[in-house]
Scaffold this motif. Structure first.
Motif, PDB file in Angstrom:
ATOM      1  N   ILE A  32       0.832  -1.206   0.000  1.00 21.25           N
ATOM      2  CA  ILE A  32       0.000   0.000   0.000  1.00 21.25           C
ATOM      3  C   ILE A  32       0.868   1.259   0.000  1.00 21.25           C
ATOM      4  CG2 ILE A  32      -0.343   0.042   2.516  1.00 21.25           C
ATOM      5  CD1 ILE A  32      -2.867   1.108  -0.170  1.00 21.25           C
ATOM      6  N   ALA A  57       0.566  -6.106  -3.126  1.00 20.95           N
ATOM      7  CA  ALA A  57       0.003  -6.396  -1.797  1.00 20.95           C
ATOM      8  C   ALA A  57       0.263  -7.829  -1.353  1.00 20.95           C
ATOM      9  CB  ALA A  57      -1.494  -6.079  -1.780  1.00 20.95           C
ATOM     10  N   SER A  61       0.511  -5.872   3.418  1.00 17.39           N
ATOM     11  CA  SER A  61      -0.749  -5.276   2.952  1.00 17.39           C
ATOM     12  C   SER A  61      -1.844  -6.324   2.713  1.00 17.39           C
ATOM     13  CB  SER A  61      -0.514  -4.475   1.670  1.00 17.39           C
ATOM     14  OG  SER A  61       0.375  -3.403   1.941  1.00 17.39           O
TER      15      SER A  61
END
Ligand SMILES: Cc1cc2nc3c(=O)[nH]c(=O)nc-3n(C[C@H](O)[C@H](O)[C@H](O)COP(=O)(O)OP(=O)(O)OC[C@H]3O[C@@H](n4cnc5c(N)ncnc54)[C@H](O)[C@@H]3O)c2cc1C
Length: 166
Positions: A32, A57, A61
């Motif tokens: 992120i 991600a 994340s």
């Protein structure tokens, strides 16, 4: 010979661009933070490349519970500026940047006798929390009586329950 799939073509083109083109910013890591930095830089007109060793991600994340929280827990350690900033960012996400992704989620906070954070302290903290959000939180905090709490959360153990907050 089988045709390369779409992802391989995109990857091949991206590697070619990385090797042959000039960029203003190179972001390492597509969590992120990296994606946010890349987005902000691109919005400001910079040419941005992002390299990720695994997948978008794929790291921390992917574990996030996706709360755009206002940092209420930082109050306990006196990080007032962080709470102020987190509340402001949350308001921005909710109202301007991503209203299609962010929606309010109420938390019910029961307080039991002997709790580490007593009720008076929580009340004071949440009042400060509202103030740091310039009273523009999704809503101001509300105090709940035992009856209101049990109405909202019937599964709560009733013994030593003193009330709570939302
Ligand atoms: C259980 C849990 C719940 C959470 N819940 C929330 C929440 O509700 N709300 C919230 O705001 N925060 C939450 N967080 C915190 C939040 O998830 C992290 O702060 C955030 O995901 C960190 O993002 P990042 O991009 O800095 O790191 P990462 O997501 O770890 O991204 C780093 C990326 O860099 C890549 N990388 C590393 N080294 C290299 C390299 N040499 N070359 C190329 N790529 C590389 C990795 O593969 C990875 O994809 C939570 C965290 C956890 C663990």
């Amino acid at each position: 010979m089988p045709l390369p799939d779409h992802a391989s073509v995109v990857r091949r083109d991206a590697c070619h661009a990385l090797a042959h083109e000039r960029f203003d910013v190179l972001v390492i890591g597509g969590g992120i933070t990296g994606c946010g930095v890349a987005r902000e830089a691109a919005l400001r007109g910079l040419r941005v490349a992002l390299v990720e060793r695994d997948d978008f991600a794929a790291g921390t994340s992917s574990r996030s519970s996706r709360l755009i929280h206002g940092g209420v827990r930082y109050l306990e350690h006196g990080h007032l500026h962080l709470v102020f900033e987190a509340s402001r960012e949350r308001r921005l996400q909710l109202q301007t940047l991503a209203p299609h992704l962010v929606r309010p989620l109420a938390f019910t906070w029961p307080v039991y006798r002997g709790a580490r954070v007593p009720r008076w302290k929580l009340r004071a903290g949440l009042a400060l929390y509202d103030a740091l959000a310039l009273f523009r939180n999704v809503g101001r905090h509300a105090s709940l009586s035992v009856a209101e709490l049990r109405d909202a959360e019937p599964e709560l153990a009733p013994d030593a329950l003193l009330g709570g907050f939302r």
